[in-house]
Write a protein that holds these residues in place. Structure first.
Motif, PDB file in Angstrom:
ATOM      1  N   UNK A  77       0.828  -1.204   0.000  1.00 30.58           N
ATOM      2  CA  UNK A  77       0.000   0.000   0.000  1.00 30.58           C
ATOM      3  C   UNK A  77       0.863   1.256   0.000  1.00 30.58           C
ATOM      4  N   UNK A  78       1.992   1.211   0.714  1.00 34.38           N
ATOM      5  CA  UNK A  78       2.894   2.369   0.723  1.00 34.38           C
ATOM      6  C   UNK A  78       3.388   2.669  -0.687  1.00 34.38           C
ATOM      7  N   UNK A  79       3.810   1.624  -1.399  1.00 37.29           N
ATOM      8  CA  UNK A  79       4.270   1.819  -2.774  1.00 37.29           C
ATOM      9  C   UNK A  79       3.141   2.346  -3.655  1.00 37.29           C
ATOM     10  N   UNK A  80       1.941   1.827  -3.452  1.00 41.03           N
ATOM     11  CA  UNK A  80       0.813   2.273  -4.263  1.00 41.03           C
ATOM     12  C   UNK A  80       0.534   3.753  -4.039  1.00 41.03           C
ATOM     13  N   UNK A  81       0.512   4.201  -2.780  1.00 41.47           N
ATOM     14  CA  UNK A  81       0.235   5.604  -2.493  1.00 41.47           C
ATOM     15  C   UNK A  81       1.332   6.514  -3.035  1.00 41.47           C
ATOM     16  N   UNK A  82       2.581   6.043  -2.983  1.00 43.39           N
ATOM     17  CA  UNK A  82       3.682   6.857  -3.500  1.00 43.39           C
ATOM     18  C   UNK A  82       3.576   6.995  -5.018  1.00 43.39           C
ATOM     19  N   UNK A  83       3.379   5.871  -5.702  1.00 42.50           N
ATOM     20  CA  UNK A  83       3.345   5.904  -7.162  1.00 42.50           C
ATOM     21  C   UNK A  83       2.104   6.618  -7.692  1.00 42.50           C
ATOM     22  N   UNK A  84       0.984   6.499  -6.995  1.00 41.77           N
ATOM     23  CA  UNK A  84      -0.249   7.090  -7.508  1.00 41.77           C
ATOM     24  C   UNK A  84      -0.251   8.608  -7.344  1.00 41.77           C
ATOM     25  N   UNK A  85       0.600   9.134  -6.464  1.00 37.95           N
ATOM     26  CA  UNK A  85       0.673  10.584  -6.286  1.00 37.95           C
ATOM     27  C   UNK A  85       1.826  11.217  -7.065  1.00 37.95           C
ATOM     28  N   UNK A  86       2.696  10.416  -7.652  1.00 37.98           N
ATOM     29  CA  UNK A  86       3.810  10.961  -8.444  1.00 37.98           C
ATOM     30  C   UNK A  86       3.342  11.795  -9.631  1.00 37.98           C
ATOM     31  N   UNK A  87       2.290  11.408 -10.364  1.00 35.92           N
ATOM     32  CA  UNK A  87       1.840  12.254 -11.487  1.00 35.92           C
ATOM     33  C   UNK A  87       1.468  13.670 -11.074  1.00 35.92           C
ATOM     34  N   UNK A  88       0.976  13.839  -9.843  1.00 39.13           N
ATOM     35  CA  UNK A  88       0.667  15.189  -9.369  1.00 39.13           C
ATOM     36  C   UNK A  88       1.923  16.041  -9.312  1.00 39.13           C
ATOM     37  N   UNK A  89       3.050  15.433  -9.001  1.00 36.76           N
ATOM     38  CA  UNK A  89       4.315  16.159  -8.989  1.00 36.76           C
ATOM     39  C   UNK A  89       4.698  16.616 -10.393  1.00 36.76           C
ATOM     40  N   UNK A  90       4.380  15.828 -11.413  1.00 36.36           N
ATOM     41  CA  UNK A  90       4.673  16.227 -12.790  1.00 36.36           C
ATOM     42  C   UNK A  90       3.900  17.484 -13.170  1.00 36.36           C
ATOM     43  N   UNK A  91       2.640  17.574 -12.757  1.00 35.74           N
ATOM     44  CA  UNK A  91       1.835  18.762 -13.050  1.00 35.74           C
ATOM     45  C   UNK A  91       2.431  19.981 -12.355  1.00 35.74           C
ATOM     46  N   UNK A  92       2.822  19.824 -11.093  1.00 39.34           N
ATOM     47  CA  UNK A  92       3.426  20.941 -10.363  1.00 39.34           C
ATOM     48  C   UNK A  92       4.723  21.402 -11.024  1.00 39.34           C
ATOM     49  N   UNK A  93       5.543  20.455 -11.456  1.00 44.83           N
ATOM     50  CA  UNK A  93       6.801  20.810 -12.109  1.00 44.83           C
ATOM     51  C   UNK A  93       6.566  21.532 -13.425  1.00 44.83           C
ATOM     52  N   UNK A  94       5.535  21.124 -14.170  1.00 47.74           N
ATOM     53  CA  UNK A  94       5.231  21.800 -15.434  1.00 47.74           C
ATOM     54  C   UNK A  94       4.772  23.233 -15.187  1.00 47.74           C
ATOM     55  N   UNK A  95       3.936  23.433 -14.179  1.00 47.14           N
ATOM     56  CA  UNK A  95       3.496  24.793 -13.849  1.00 47.14           C
ATOM     57  C   UNK A  95       4.676  25.640 -13.380  1.00 47.14           C
ATOM     58  N   UNK A  96       5.566  25.043 -12.582  1.00 46.96           N
ATOM     59  CA  UNK A  96       6.755  25.773 -12.133  1.00 46.96           C
ATOM     60  C   UNK A  96       7.642  26.145 -13.322  1.00 46.96           C
ATOM     61  N   UNK A  97       7.736  25.266 -14.304  1.00 43.34           N
ATOM     62  CA  UNK A  97       8.514  25.567 -15.519  1.00 43.34           C
ATOM     63  C   UNK A  97       7.908  26.744 -16.269  1.00 43.34           C
ATOM     64  N   UNK A  98       6.574  26.782 -16.363  1.00 37.80           N
ATOM     65  CA  UNK A  98       5.911  27.908 -17.030  1.00 37.80           C
ATOM     66  C   UNK A  98       6.157  29.215 -16.272  1.00 37.80           C
ATOM     67  N   UNK A  99       6.061  29.152 -14.935  1.00 36.92           N
ATOM     68  CA  UNK A  99       6.305  30.356 -14.136  1.00 36.92           C
ATOM     69  C   UNK A  99       7.727  30.866 -14.336  1.00 36.92           C
ATOM     70  N   UNK A 100       8.674  29.955 -14.416  1.00 38.48           N
ATOM     71  CA  UNK A 100      10.063  30.359 -14.612  1.00 38.48           C
ATOM     72  C   UNK A 100      10.255  31.005 -15.984  1.00 38.48           C
ATOM     73  N   UNK A 101       9.651  30.440 -17.014  1.00 37.85           N
ATOM     74  CA  UNK A 101       9.737  31.049 -18.358  1.00 37.85           C
ATOM     75  C   UNK A 101       9.103  32.431 -18.365  1.00 37.85           C
ATOM     76  N   UNK A 102       7.992  32.557 -17.664  1.00 35.97           N
ATOM     77  CA  UNK A 102       7.308  33.856 -17.617  1.00 35.97           C
ATOM     78  C   UNK A 102       8.182  34.904 -16.936  1.00 35.97           C
TER      79      UNK A 102
END
Length: 262
Positions: A77-102
């Motif tokens: 279950x620990x592995x499942x919770x970690x892996x299932x929340x990793x995609x949310x980190x990708x969205x945050x990183x993409x938004x941070x990349x846009x903010x940096x470009x701006x």
């Protein structure tokens, strides 16, 4: 593990999610993460220590435990919770990349310059694809882990007695699990909540793709209407040219001689 980091991650990505995405995060945080934190220590903390078999053959107990539980439910279950929340980190990183470009663009062209993005958190262009990919990833993770629960444990959710004939046991021995009913209830609950998260993810994918298709269809129909209106509304020079052509045709018709019938 510091689960506060996971909580902060879920809270941070919540503002970039759709309504269904916020419901998904609430289900993950309340019905999966909180229940996991409660059940792991109290219910599954004595898994191997209280696993007992009716034999004192050295090594038999350990082999039987490893046969029936090749990986701990809590760690799975620990592995499942970690892996299932990793995609949310990708969205945050993409938004941070846009903010940096701006910020870099504004620093280069001045504060009053036109912006690269109308809203860095708006799901358009690459961010839309990143968000859609994150949904696919979450769907795959939950599906794979539900499959692993049934494949590894053979849907054998903590029976009262398990029979083991693995070497070096002298014969088929009976083994007993501590608190099997309580563990079974928690396991079934986690599987059901995972299935609910899969359903929410599917609905969010349909909503995201359907909304995008509707927007594209509305844009194209608007462009067609503008082209049609432009063809109907002509310039004054074109209108004058048409009027002159009609006048010339009328004069030509008047000058044509008319012969009486013989």
């Amino acid at each position: 593990m510091n689960w506060a980091f996971l909580q902060g991650l879920l809270s941070g990505v919540n503002k970039y999610s759709t309504a269904l995405g916020r419901i998904w995060m609430s289900v993950v945080f309340i019905f999966r993460l909180m229940v996991f934190l409660v059940a792991t220590e109290k219910v599954f903390g004595d898994e191997q220590g209280n696993f007992d078999c009716d034999t004192r053959q050295p090594g038999c107990k350990n082999v039987c435990y490893d046969h029936f539980f090749p990986i701990s439910y809590a760690r799975l279950w620990s592995l499942q919770l970690i892996f299932v929340t990793c995609p949310s980190l990708m969205v945050l990183l993409h938004v941070a990349y846009r903010d940096d470009r701006e910020r870099k663009y504004e620093r280069k062209h001045g504060e009053g310059c036109a912006k690269l993005y109308e809203d860095t958190g708006k799901k358009r262009g690459g961010l839309w694809w990143t968000y859609l990919f994150s949904l696919f990833f979450k769907l795959a993770v939950d599906g794979v882990f539900i499959f692993l629960v049934f494949y590894i444990y053979e849907a054998n959710f903590f029976p009262l007695v398990v029979k083991c004939d693995e070497a070096p046991c002298p014969q088929a021995v009976n083994c007993f699990i501590s608190r099997p009913t309580e563990k079974r209830i928690f396991t079934v609950f986690m599987v059901i909540t995972s299935g609910g998260c899969i359903l929410l993810t599917l609905l969010e994918m349909v909503y995201l793709v359907g909304k995008r298709c509707k927007e594209l269809g509305g844009t194209r129909s608007g462009q067609r209407r503008q082209v049609g209106m432009a063809s109907l509304i002509s310039s004054p020079q074109d209108q004058n040219a048409r009027n002159e052509a009609m006048l010339n045709d009328h004069q030509t018709q008047k000058n044509v001689p008319v012969y009486a019938a013989a």
